[in-house]
Design a protein around this motif. Structure first.
Motif, mmCIF file in Angstrom:
data_model
loop_
_atom_site.group_PDB
_atom_site.id
_atom_site.type_symbol
_atom_site.label_atom_id
_atom_site.label_comp_id
_atom_site.label_asym_id
_atom_site.label_seq_id
_atom_site.Cartn_x
_atom_site.Cartn_y
_atom_site.Cartn_z
ATOM 1 N N LEU A 1 0.971 -1.248 0.096
ATOM 2 C CA LEU A 1 0.006 -0.085 0.142
ATOM 3 C C LEU A 1 0.964 1.337 -0.055
ATOM 4 N N ILE A 2 0.779 2.146 -0.961
ATOM 5 C CA ILE A 2 1.543 3.397 -1.052
ATOM 6 C C ILE A 2 0.471 4.576 -0.891
ATOM 7 N N ALA A 3 0.861 5.375 0.387
ATOM 8 C CA ALA A 3 -0.102 6.412 0.593
ATOM 9 C C ALA A 3 0.746 7.642 0.419
ATOM 10 N N ASP A 4 0.451 8.598 -0.937
ATOM 11 C CA ASP A 4 1.114 9.569 -1.187
ATOM 12 C C ASP A 4 0.426 10.833 -0.549
ATOM 13 N N GLU A 5 0.981 11.436 0.446
ATOM 14 C CA GLU A 5 0.706 12.558 1.347
ATOM 15 C C GLU A 5 -0.963 12.335 1.821
ATOM 16 N N PRO A 6 -1.110 11.259 2.555
ATOM 17 C CA PRO A 6 -2.416 10.762 2.723
ATOM 18 C C PRO A 6 -3.346 11.756 3.662
ATOM 19 N N THR A 7 -2.604 12.956 4.334
ATOM 20 C CA THR A 7 -3.405 13.575 5.171
ATOM 21 C C THR A 7 -3.093 15.100 4.893
ATOM 22 N N GLY A 8 -2.720 15.081 3.664
ATOM 23 C CA GLY A 8 -2.585 16.561 3.259
ATOM 24 C C GLY A 8 -3.858 17.448 3.180
ATOM 25 N N ASN A 9 -5.147 16.982 2.960
ATOM 26 C CA ASN A 9 -6.328 17.723 2.931
ATOM 27 C C ASN A 9 -7.268 17.428 4.030
ATOM 28 N N ILE A 10 -6.647 16.953 5.264
ATOM 29 C CA ILE A 10 -7.499 16.702 6.376
ATOM 30 C C ILE A 10 -6.898 17.502 7.399
ATOM 31 N N ASP A 11 -7.695 17.577 8.511
ATOM 32 C CA ASP A 11 -7.285 18.231 9.769
ATOM 33 C C ASP A 11 -6.232 17.275 10.721
ATOM 34 N N PRO A 12 -5.701 17.763 11.851
ATOM 35 C CA PRO A 12 -4.809 17.111 12.431
ATOM 36 C C PRO A 12 -5.296 15.972 13.136
ATOM 37 N N GLN A 13 -6.474 16.062 13.812
ATOM 38 C CA GLN A 13 -6.968 14.868 14.551
ATOM 39 C C GLN A 13 -7.332 13.738 13.567
ATOM 40 N N MET A 14 -7.959 14.153 12.376
ATOM 41 C CA MET A 14 -8.302 13.164 11.299
ATOM 42 C C MET A 14 -7.023 12.631 10.575
ATOM 43 N N SER A 15 -6.035 13.310 10.836
ATOM 44 C CA SER A 15 -4.758 12.991 10.480
ATOM 45 C C SER A 15 -4.252 11.893 11.038
ATOM 46 N N ARG A 16 -4.537 12.044 12.600
ATOM 47 C CA ARG A 16 -3.983 10.817 13.477
ATOM 48 C C ARG A 16 -4.804 9.582 13.364
ATOM 49 N N GLU A 17 -6.064 9.777 12.994
ATOM 50 C CA GLU A 17 -6.955 8.465 12.839
ATOM 51 C C GLU A 17 -6.697 7.846 11.405
ATOM 52 N N ILE A 18 -6.251 8.536 10.484
ATOM 53 C CA ILE A 18 -5.979 7.753 9.092
ATOM 54 C C ILE A 18 -4.628 7.151 9.478
ATOM 55 N N PHE A 19 -3.436 7.635 10.255
ATOM 56 C CA PHE A 19 -2.450 7.158 10.552
ATOM 57 C C PHE A 19 -2.629 5.720 11.473
ATOM 58 N N ASP A 20 -3.464 5.983 12.317
ATOM 59 C CA ASP A 20 -3.712 4.823 13.281
ATOM 60 C C ASP A 20 -4.385 3.568 12.304
#
Length: 206
Positions: free
Chosen positions: A139-158
């Protein structure tokens, strides 16, 4: 410096704008040809791959882009199912697996929703489910949190960590140093198209 990523690893690819992160992603997808050296992805030799083999290579890869690339006129379910239909998967398999992946990303209750009615984080989760739909090895994630807020970024990385724990090799291209530091995984830094450092999880630079 050579770069080797083993099966089941979780690796961050970092570097300043223009360092070569996007080029690396394109090389892995065979969107750009290798100009020097050798590149192996799964069982494919990308430095000498023939055009007819490229679709087969890409079926072994799941990719999540910063801009999600969802179909606005398709529901969450249909977006994930589409990825399976284009590779000729049987309807019975699609019917079984799409709900599984929607549940995996925490969106089982949004199957009939359209992207426009979903938050940026939810759209990113749909993109993740779609990337996983054909059971890729990597799985390749290219800047997966670039368009979302910090809290949601943590959830995506989790969620990416959970996917890695299921045995998937996960490669994340990101500029978010706070998240990189928080998760303490292997970090490969690229500068001017070359590997500047390679720091294993919890370790010192190689």
């Amino acid at each position: 410096m050579d770069l080797k990523i083993d099966d089941g690893e979780f690796v961050f690819i970092v570097g300043s704008s223009g360092a070569g992160k996007t080029t690396l992603t394109k090389l892995l997808l065979a969107e750009q040809r290798v100009s020097d050296g050798e590149l192996y992805v799964n069982e494919f030799k990308l430095h000498r791959i023939r055009k007819w083999r490229i679709p087969k290579l890409r079926r072994t890869l799941g990719v999540v882009f910063q801009d999600f690339r969802l179909f606005d006129n398709k529901t969450a379910y249909e977006n994930v199912a589409f990825a399976m239909r284009v590779v000729g998967e049987r309807p019975s398999v699609i019917k079984k697996r799409v709900p599984y992946f929607l549940n995996l990303v925490g969106l089982a209750n949004r199957a009939k929703s359209y992207p426009a009615k979903m938050s940026g984080g939810e759209q990113q989760r749909i993109a993740l489910a779609r990337a996983l739909a054909n059971n890729p090895k990597i799985l390749i994630a290219d800047e997966p949190t670039g368009n979302i807020d910090p809290q949601m970024s943590r959830e995506i990385f989790d969620l990416l960590m959970r996917i890695n724990a299921l045995g998937k090799t996960v490669i994340v291209v990101t500029h978010d140093q706070q998240l990189v530091d928080y998760y303490n995984k292997r970090v490969v830094t690229i500068k001017n198209g070359h590997i500047e450092s390679d720091v294993p999880a919890g370790g010192a630079a190689k």
